[in-house]
Design a protein around this motif. Structure first.
Motif, PDB file in Angstrom:
ATOM      1  N   UNK A 125       0.815  -1.213   0.000  1.00  0.00           N
ATOM      2  CA  UNK A 125       0.000   0.000   0.000  1.00  0.00           C
ATOM      3  C   UNK A 125       0.847   1.260   0.000  1.00  0.00           C
ATOM      4  N   UNK A 126       2.062   1.207   0.523  1.00  0.00           N
ATOM      5  CA  UNK A 126       2.978   2.341   0.367  1.00  0.00           C
ATOM      6  C   UNK A 126       3.294   2.532  -1.113  1.00  0.00           C
ATOM      7  N   UNK A 127       3.424   1.422  -1.829  1.00  0.00           N
ATOM      8  CA  UNK A 127       3.616   1.519  -3.282  1.00  0.00           C
ATOM      9  C   UNK A 127       2.437   2.229  -3.936  1.00  0.00           C
ATOM     10  N   UNK A 128       1.213   1.850  -3.534  1.00  0.00           N
ATOM     11  CA  UNK A 128       0.010   2.474  -4.104  1.00  0.00           C
ATOM     12  C   UNK A 128       0.003   3.971  -3.853  1.00  0.00           C
ATOM     13  N   UNK A 129       0.340   4.390  -2.628  1.00  0.00           N
ATOM     14  CA  UNK A 129       0.354   5.812  -2.300  1.00  0.00           C
ATOM     15  C   UNK A 129       1.448   6.534  -3.077  1.00  0.00           C
ATOM     16  N   UNK A 168       8.075   6.775  -3.024  1.00  0.00           N
ATOM     17  CA  UNK A 168       8.187   5.552  -2.228  1.00  0.00           C
ATOM     18  C   UNK A 168       9.223   5.744  -1.111  1.00  0.00           C
ATOM     19  N   UNK A 169      10.377   6.295  -1.470  1.00  0.00           N
ATOM     20  CA  UNK A 169      11.414   6.557  -0.473  1.00  0.00           C
ATOM     21  C   UNK A 169      10.962   7.638   0.516  1.00  0.00           C
ATOM     22  N   UNK A 170      10.187   8.611   0.019  1.00  0.00           N
ATOM     23  CA  UNK A 170       9.705   9.699   0.867  1.00  0.00           C
ATOM     24  C   UNK A 170       8.789   9.179   1.976  1.00  0.00           C
ATOM     25  N   UNK A 171       7.868   8.292   1.621  1.00  0.00           N
ATOM     26  CA  UNK A 171       6.955   7.730   2.619  1.00  0.00           C
ATOM     27  C   UNK A 171       7.714   6.857   3.622  1.00  0.00           C
ATOM     28  N   UNK A 172       8.724   6.151   3.141  1.00  0.00           N
ATOM     29  CA  UNK A 172       9.569   5.364   4.039  1.00  0.00           C
ATOM     30  C   UNK A 172      10.306   6.289   5.025  1.00  0.00           C
ATOM     31  N   UNK A 173      10.765   7.436   4.511  1.00  0.00           N
ATOM     32  CA  UNK A 173      11.462   8.419   5.357  1.00  0.00           C
ATOM     33  C   UNK A 173      10.499   9.000   6.384  1.00  0.00           C
TER      34      UNK A 173
END
Length: 445
Positions: A125-129, A168-173
């Motif tokens: 779902x992080x991918x979807x966002x 994707x990296x931003x949401x992980x951060x």
């Protein structure tokens, strides 16, 4: 993102009100209409007698004024931002808080099975966002191509794919840094990650704009929003950080702002300040997620607000403009965002129910198979996907990424499926790929 044109609402000033003129309307009109809608002047004036519209508007504004709550943020002219929570917003706020405080399993109505899938869902779902957020900003890559890029961890081949990978990296951060206080440096880091390797509007990753030539169009070639002057950005963003870090828990006489409302305000203000040449929307949405996770609303890891914002670009723009053209009343934006969050939870529930049904279908199919006791959840889920798409290729990196597991674990799971002849291994250079056979169901017997 262009915003539609909106007429500025008549200015309400308590000291200059002609109360006899509005008094008769006070018992007839409330903060919201009979359907609970918090209407802007542009929406109200067509719904009431034209010659009475302004007095009716002032009667409504008077009642809103009595409930408005100022916050410690001001526009460039020194006018405060404020908001109120009429009954319709209180009800939705309660619904969001109640849902967001739950778990994935509770939302799905299938606690045991969905808890098993939690790691997979976070990644998926992080991918979807990430994809939706980039598409909201104009990225043209299809969802299928974008998701495959993220799953296979292949380098982006164009700027649209780069934007998605950055998101994707931003949401992980945002997730990784959610225990930190908000600083100007962290906002700059969010922006750097969001825009690295992109060139739109001559953006410089991790740097504020250095001119006042940036504005938001109204859709008709005019200016809908002119952000504050560039030389004020560091000072104004420091005030935003102070607001984010201040204690609004309501404890020991402090002001209370519900964390969901505060996160929405942070989203709005980053967009209002527009401190960067490009990437403001992506940074604002990351800030929203960061604050929700900071306040331990972990269910926000699983929802995509950008997908729904992408489907409602006009309403998203209007929510900003209604606030800006009605004396900085943030209620319009809060109202809109609460609707988006509730819809996102509804979509999550539907998604989880579908995934649960699919998983149980595989379990039922495997119950009669000799392989059933030999396979774990990940392997069963891979079999489900393989059964749906004969000829599909699986890679170690894809499985590791999808399920949040180590490469070695993913390789072990796939090799076991190949050993049971439920997947067919093949080589692509030095990389082993695993193909879904067309006769998988027969192999399971």
């Amino acid at each position: 993102m262009a915003k539609p044109k909106v007429e500025r609402a008549p200015t309400f000033e308590l000291g200059s009100m002609d109360f006899p003129q509005i008094q008769k309307y006070l018992p007839l009109y409330d903060l919201t209409d009979s359907q609970g809608r918090y209407l802007h002047w542009n929406q109200l004036k067509w719904r009431v007698p034209r010659d009475e519209a302004q007095n009716i508007w002032f009667a409504i504004k008077f009642q809103r004024f009595m409930q408005l709550k100022e916050i410690d943020l001001k526009d460039e002219q020194g006018e405060s931002f404020s908001y109120c929570t009429p009954n319709s917003i209180e009800a939705r706020l309660h619904q969001v808080i109640k849902t967001a405080g739950g778990t994935v399993g509770i939302v799905a109505g299938a606690a045991a099975s969905m808890q098993i899938q939690a790691k997979f869902l976070v990644s998926s779902l992080i991918m979807e966002e990430a994809i939706s957020s980039a598409q909201l900003e104009g990225a043209a890559t299809t969802r299928e191509v974008a998701k495959k890029m993220l799953e296979e961890e292949r380098p982006p081949v164009n700027e649209d794919e780069r934007m998605i990978l950055n998101n994707f990296f931003l949401l992980k951060k945002a997730e990784k840094s959610c225990k930190e206080s908000l600083t100007v440096d962290l906002i700059l880091e969010f922006h750097r990650i969001a825009t690295l390797g992109t060139t739109e509007n001559n953006v410089v990753p991790g740097q504020f704009r250095d001119a006042d030539d940036i504005y938001v169009e109204d859709g008709n070639g005019g200016i809908a929003h002119q952000p504050p002057k560039y030389h004020l950005i560091p000072e104004r963003l420091q005030m935003l950080c102070d607001f984010a870090n201040n204690d609004h828990s309501g404890v020991n006489g402090r002001d209370f702002i519900a964390p969901v409302v505060k996160a929405i305000i942070l989203h709005f203000m980053l967009g209002f300040e527009h401190p960067f040449r490009d990437g403001n929307g992506r940074t604002a949405r990351a800030l929203f997620y960061w604050f929700m996770l900071k306040n331990e609303y972990d269910l926000f890891k699983y929802i995509s607000i950008s997908k729904l914002l992408k489907d409602s670009p006009k309403e998203y723009g209007l929510a900003y403009l209604y606030t800006e053209t009605d004396q900085n009343d943030l209620t319009y934006f809060i109202d809109f965002q609460l609707d988006i969050i509730i819809k996102a939870f509804d979509e999550l529930k539907k998604y989880l129910e579908e995934k649960t049904d699919e998983f149980y279908q595989v379990v039922a199919m495997l119950e009669k198979s000799k392989f059933s006791p030999l396979l774990n959840f990940v392997q069963k889920d891979v079999i489900k996907k393989a059964n749906k798409s004969p000829g599909r290729y699986f890679s170690v990196k894809e499985i590791a990424s999808d399920y949040g597991i180590a490469d070695n674990s993913a390789r072990t799971y796939l090799n076991k499926l190949a050993e049971y002849k439920l997947l067919l291994p093949t080589k692509d250079g030095r990389t082993t790929l695993y193909i879904a056979p067309s006769d998988l169901l027969q192999r399971l017997v």
